[in-house]
Motif scaffolding. Structure first.
Motif, PDB file in Angstrom:
ATOM      1  N   LEU A  53      36.638  33.802  47.727  1.00 48.95           N
ATOM      2  CA  LEU A  53      35.844  33.372  46.538  1.00 48.95           C
ATOM      3  C   LEU A  53      36.199  34.177  45.309  1.00 48.95           C
ATOM      4  O   LEU A  53      36.157  34.975  45.302  1.00 48.95           O
ATOM      5  N   VAL A  54      35.936  33.114  44.120  1.00 50.46           N
ATOM      6  CA  VAL A  54      35.865  34.034  42.991  1.00 50.46           C
ATOM      7  C   VAL A  54      34.131  33.637  42.300  1.00 50.46           C
ATOM      8  O   VAL A  54      34.066  32.869  42.529  1.00 50.46           O
ATOM      9  N   LEU A  55      33.248  34.899  42.105  1.00 54.45           N
ATOM     10  CA  LEU A  55      32.093  34.880  41.011  1.00 54.45           C
ATOM     11  C   LEU A  55      32.361  36.116  40.405  1.00 54.45           C
ATOM     12  O   LEU A  55      33.024  36.494  40.150  1.00 54.45           O
ATOM     13  N   TYR A  56      31.995  35.000  38.379  1.00 50.89           N
ATOM     14  CA  TYR A  56      32.063  35.205  37.805  1.00 50.89           C
ATOM     15  C   TYR A  56      29.744  36.023  37.271  1.00 50.89           C
ATOM     16  O   TYR A  56      29.289  34.531  37.475  1.00 50.89           O
ATOM     17  N   ARG A  57      29.896  36.779  36.946  1.00 52.40           N
ATOM     18  CA  ARG A  57      28.741  37.692  36.846  1.00 52.40           C
ATOM     19  C   ARG A  57      28.234  37.200  35.553  1.00 52.40           C
ATOM     20  O   ARG A  57      28.975  37.448  34.688  1.00 52.40           O
ATOM     21  N   GLY A  58      26.623  36.812  34.953  1.00 51.87           N
ATOM     22  CA  GLY A  58      26.826  35.789  33.211  1.00 51.87           C
ATOM     23  C   GLY A  58      28.110  35.798  32.780  1.00 51.87           C
ATOM     24  O   GLY A  58      27.696  35.951  31.413  1.00 51.87           O
ATOM     25  N   ALA A  59      28.666  34.407  33.036  1.00 49.41           N
ATOM     26  CA  ALA A  59      29.696  34.350  32.374  1.00 49.41           C
ATOM     27  C   ALA A  59      29.979  33.739  31.384  1.00 49.41           C
ATOM     28  O   ALA A  59      30.311  33.059  29.973  1.00 49.41           O
ATOM     29  N   VAL A  60      28.228  32.800  31.606  1.00 51.81           N
ATOM     30  CA  VAL A  60      28.530  32.233  30.227  1.00 51.81           C
ATOM     31  C   VAL A  60      27.095  32.368  29.557  1.00 51.81           C
ATOM     32  O   VAL A  60      25.377  32.349  29.998  1.00 51.81           O
ATOM     33  N   ARG A  61      26.902  32.669  28.549  1.00 50.74           N
ATOM     34  CA  ARG A  61      25.887  32.733  27.440  1.00 50.74           C
ATOM     35  C   ARG A  61      24.726  30.912  27.191  1.00 50.74           C
ATOM     36  O   ARG A  61      25.220  30.762  26.584  1.00 50.74           O
ATOM     37  N   LEU A  62      23.468  31.531  28.095  1.00 51.67           N
ATOM     38  CA  LEU A  62      22.733  30.428  27.868  1.00 51.67           C
ATOM     39  C   LEU A  62      21.788  30.724  26.941  1.00 51.67           C
ATOM     40  O   LEU A  62      20.596  31.251  26.948  1.00 51.67           O
ATOM     41  N   ASP A  63      21.715  30.105  25.854  1.00 52.34           N
ATOM     42  CA  ASP A  63      20.465  30.476  24.510  1.00 52.34           C
ATOM     43  C   ASP A  63      19.052  29.276  24.590  1.00 52.34           C
ATOM     44  O   ASP A  63      19.843  28.074  25.514  1.00 52.34           O
ATOM     45  N   GLY A  64      18.706  29.025  23.774  1.00 51.94           N
ATOM     46  CA  GLY A  64      17.795  27.850  23.874  1.00 51.94           C
ATOM     47  C   GLY A  64      18.151  26.283  23.230  1.00 51.94           C
ATOM     48  O   GLY A  64      17.640  26.165  22.187  1.00 51.94           O
TER      49      GLY A  64
END
Length: 201
Positions: A53-64
């Protein structure tokens, strides 16, 4: 929630509103060191014999500016992972024996157990991306009310859902045959996934 999200997705795709597009979605990623975890066969859930399993923490910036689910959809599609859906994660243990899966967290937080009953529990939050090789058990144990996940699949493979001991004998044969995806769903051709999931020699 899935019905409302499906309506939103349809409207966004029809109008382009609140969607970043594939190019901009790729620019919203942040370099992250992959957290790779291997799981053993637990007697019910085979997990994958070689790949973690591969996990990326906070890999995508989700802005408004954009709908967070649309950001993940466009990102995954840019990297060749399609047939996306918006929902939660089932609250029972299941796995896919004929296809890999990516799960991107669009909103909220959830506690998800990977690897089956003897696996590990991870707290996932918005911006996290988990890539599951075929055979990896997964189950949501608890989640915020607004917990929203975007799932997608590589082009090679066929969706199935395995939950029982009877599924196991067939799954043990099909899991190793699912090919390595051409691209990492978050970071593309140069992403860490293809190094972590190597073809058998």
């Amino acid at each position: 929630m899935p019905i409302l999200e499906n309506i939103k997705e349809y409207a966004e795709r029809a109008t382009g509103l609140r969607r970043p597009g594939k190019r901009e979605a790729s620019e919203l990623t942040r370099p992250r060191k992959p957290h790779a975890v291997r799981f053993k066969d637990d007697g019910l859930v085979p997990n994958h014999p070689r790949w973690p399993l591969v996990l990326y923490r906070g890999a995508v910036r989700l802005d408004g500016r954009h709908d967070p689910a649309a950001v993940l959809e466009d990102l995954f599609e840019a990297n060749g992972w399609s047939d996306s859906w918006r929902d939660g994660i089932y609250d029972y243990v299941h796995y896919h024996s004929r296809i890999h899966e990516v799960l991107g967290i669009a909103r909220g937080k959830g506690r998800v157990r990977f690897g089956g009953a003897k696996g590990r529990i991870f707290k996932l939050k918005a911006g996290d991306v988990a890539i599951l090789p075929a055979g990896t058990g997964h189950q949501c144990l608890s989640a915020d009310k607004d917990f929203l996940v975007v799932g997608a699949y590589p082009t090679a493979g066929t969706y199935d859902e395995c939950t029982t001991v009877e599924d196991r004998s067939r799954a043990l044969k099909t899991i190793p045959k699912v090919p390595v995806p051409r691209k990492d769903p978050a970071f593309g051709a140069e992403g860490p996934l293809r190094k972590l999931w190597k073809k058998p020699r």
